[in-house]
Design an enzyme around this catalytic site. Structure first.
Site, PDB file in Angstrom:
ATOM      1  CD  GLN A   1      -3.024   0.868   2.271  1.00 42.20           C
ATOM      2  OE1 GLN A   1      -3.961   0.133   2.035  1.00 42.20           O
ATOM      3  NE2 GLN A   1      -2.875   1.469   3.430  1.00 42.20           N
TER       4      GLN A   1
ATOM      5  CD  GLU B   1      -1.785   7.981   3.407  1.00 43.47           C
ATOM      6  OE1 GLU B   1      -0.640   7.506   3.278  1.00 43.47           O
ATOM      7  OE2 GLU B   1      -2.694   7.414   4.038  1.00 43.47           O
TER       8      GLU B   1
ATOM      9  CG  ASP C   1       0.909   0.252   5.483  1.00 47.96           C
ATOM     10  OD1 ASP C   1       0.704  -0.944   5.799  1.00 47.96           O
ATOM     11  OD2 ASP C   1       0.049   1.136   5.622  1.00 47.96           O
TER      12      ASP C   1
ATOM     13  CD  GLU D   1       1.837   0.891   8.785  1.00 48.32           C
ATOM     14  OE1 GLU D   1       0.615   1.090   8.756  1.00 48.32           O
ATOM     15  OE2 GLU D   1       2.680   1.778   8.547  1.00 48.32           O
TER      16      GLU D   1
ATOM     17  CG  ASP E   1      -2.123   0.776  11.138  1.00 51.64           C
ATOM     18  OD1 ASP E   1      -2.773   1.193  12.121  1.00 51.64           O
ATOM     19  OD2 ASP E   1      -2.366   1.142   9.976  1.00 51.64           O
TER      20      ASP E   1
ATOM     21  CE  LYS F   1      -2.823   4.625  10.848  1.00 54.90           C
ATOM     22  NZ  LYS F   1      -3.424   3.650   9.921  1.00 54.90           N
TER      23      LYS F   1
ATOM     24  NE  ARG G   1      -6.211   6.084   9.980  1.00 58.41           N
ATOM     25  CZ  ARG G   1      -7.019   5.123  10.437  1.00 58.41           C
ATOM     26  NH1 ARG G   1      -7.470   5.185  11.673  1.00 58.41           N
ATOM     27  NH2 ARG G   1      -7.357   4.088   9.686  1.00 58.41           N
ATOM     28  CB  SER G   2      -5.919   8.104   3.771  1.00 53.86           C
ATOM     29  OG  SER G   2      -6.998   7.374   4.282  1.00 53.86           O
TER      30      SER G   2
ATOM     31  CE  LYS H   1       2.161   5.113   7.052  1.00 51.49           C
ATOM     32  NZ  LYS H   1       1.473   3.816   7.208  1.00 51.49           N
TER      33      LYS H   1
END
Length: 435
Positions: free
Chosen positions: A167, A209, A246, A292, A319, A344, A373-374, A395
């Site tokens: 991803q 992102e 990730d 990740e 995550d 997060k 977050r996205s 991140k």
């Protein structure tokens, strides 16, 4: 005697996030006239065990994604339960909201409502006390700037048109002398990558992102293209930059069921053991320092094997595995699953619980990574959080798109404020063998 920062009222509103979806913003008003504001982010790939984001599901508004119920909960229930509470006691503020909610996953009032207020209360307290947010949250010990984990190539469910199953492909400027310099290094690599993609006739539009989503054919091609960009910008892979990935492998479901993985784009099938060996080969071939969600969020046995195989030399980040949840993290620590946790705020849904998750991780020798977050907003709390608790890694996307860059710019300001006491840890941000 410490000041009692009495909360007078709390208000919520529906705002837009970086994807054009509604999210929750809250303002906390103190009796001394101070106001603090906070906003909740939102994820695209969400772990099964995350706290619940309350959405209206009314298809006539925002395609069902409205948050008017969450906002109403702030203006009524939360406003009432926080009246008169001391905003500087973030544990009391969050406990009052969690008690009023009465569920394990915050599904009654909504984790998005609780988090926005939790952030707003902390901000109000820091403003009233006239100290920076990172000092309010972390005391005097917070002085380490985080090493960025910058997502510059998107794959998986973040880039459906590419052939990449992983991803996110990220760069980490481990050799930089300061945060200010590391940010410059990353921006230069980002622009070098854009030039390489243009030369190949590939798209340079950016994803959620800020990273590119080019139509590359394989995960290895993505890694090699990034290493080429590092060299083109005048840096050395391995010494100046390491690669982080990730996988988001909880998305790689196989018809064969638990313990099996099918890469949606490549079509390759793996058992957990085969996937572990796949990661091991990539780590031998390339300067990869962090993976990740290398295995599914419920494959605890596989995670233990992955950690036994690679945990001494690669950061293995949970995550979806941990979802910033102390119960799940505690289980992982006990089993020896992973050696790092992604933090997060909206996965657990309050500032105080997030602080506890970071403290638990550090106590067990796990690294913690402060993460966006996205679906983001202009809120920069995660930047202050990274410094407050010395997470040493952050991140928060590419050096592109203002909701991502806002966090990096806040870290520049913090480094400036800290002056000579500021530390940029570089390779020391990791708890693995870096020979």
């Amino acid at each position: 005697m410490a000041a009692y920062l009495e909360i007078e009222k709390v208000i919520g509103r529906e705002i837009l996030d970086s994807r054009g979806n509604p999210t929750v913003e809250a303002e906390v008003y103190l009796a001394d006239g101070t106001v603090g504001r906070g906003a909740a982010p939102s994820g695209a790939s969400t772990g099964e065990f995350e706290a619940l984001e309350l959405r209206d599901k009314d298809k006539s508004r925002y395609l069902g994604k409205g948050v008017t119920k969450a906002v109403e909960n702030i203006n009524t229930v939360i406003n009432d339960c926080l009246f008169g509470i001391d905003a500087s006691d973030i544990y009391a503020v969050d406990a009052a909201m969690i008690k009023a909610d009465g569920t394990k996953d915050k599904s009654n009032l909504g984790a998005n409502a609780i988090l926005a207020v939790s952030i707003a209360a902390a901000r109000a307290a820091s403003v009233s006390l006239d100290i920076p947010l990172y000092r309010f949250l972390g005391g005097v010990s917070g002085n380490r700037l985080p090493v960025p984990m910058m997502n510059i190539i998107n794959g998986g469910c973040h880039a459906l048109s590419s052939g990449l199953d992983v991803q996110e492909f990220m760069i980490m400027p481990v050799g930089a002398p300061s945060f200010k310099e590391c940010l410059r290094w990353c921006a230069e690599v980002f622009h070098a990558l854009a030039a390489i993609l243009k030369e190949r006739g590939l798209a340079t539009s950016v994803g959620d992102e800020g990273g590119f989503a080019p139509a590359l054919k394989s995960d290895e091609e993505a890694i090699e293209t990034i290493l080429q960009a590092v060299e083109k910008a005048g840096y050395k892979p391995g010494r100046d930059f390491r690669i982080a990935m990730d996988a988001a492998s909880s998305e790689w479901k196989s018809e064969k069921g638990k313990g099996y993985y099918k890469l949606p784009k490549a079509g390759t099938e793996y058992t957990a053991e085969e996937l572990i060996e796949h990661w091991a080969k990539l780590c031998e071939k390339y300067p990869i320092i962090s993976i990740e969600d290398g295995l599914d969020e419920e494959d605890w046995e596989g995670w233990k094997k992955l950690t036994d195989r690679l945990g001494d030399k690669v950061q293995l980040v949970g995550d979806d595995l941990f979802v910033t949840n102390t119960e799940r993290l505690s289980k992982g620590i006990e089993l020896g699953a992973g050696n790092a946790i992604l933090i997060k705020l909206n996965q657990i849904g309050s500032v105080s619980e997030t602080l506890e998750a970071i403290k638990m991780a550090h106590k067990a020798g796990y690294t913690a990574i402060s993460s966006h977050r996205s679906g983001e907003t202009a809120d920069t709390t995660i930047a202050d959080l990274a410094v407050a608790l010395n997470t040493c890694q952050i991140k928060t996307g590419a050096p592109s798109r203002s909701e991502r860059v806002a966090k990096y710019n806040q870290l520049l300001r913090i480094e400036e404020q800290l002056g000579a006491s500021a530390v940029y840890p570089g390779i020391r941000a990791f708890n693995v063998n870096n020979d």
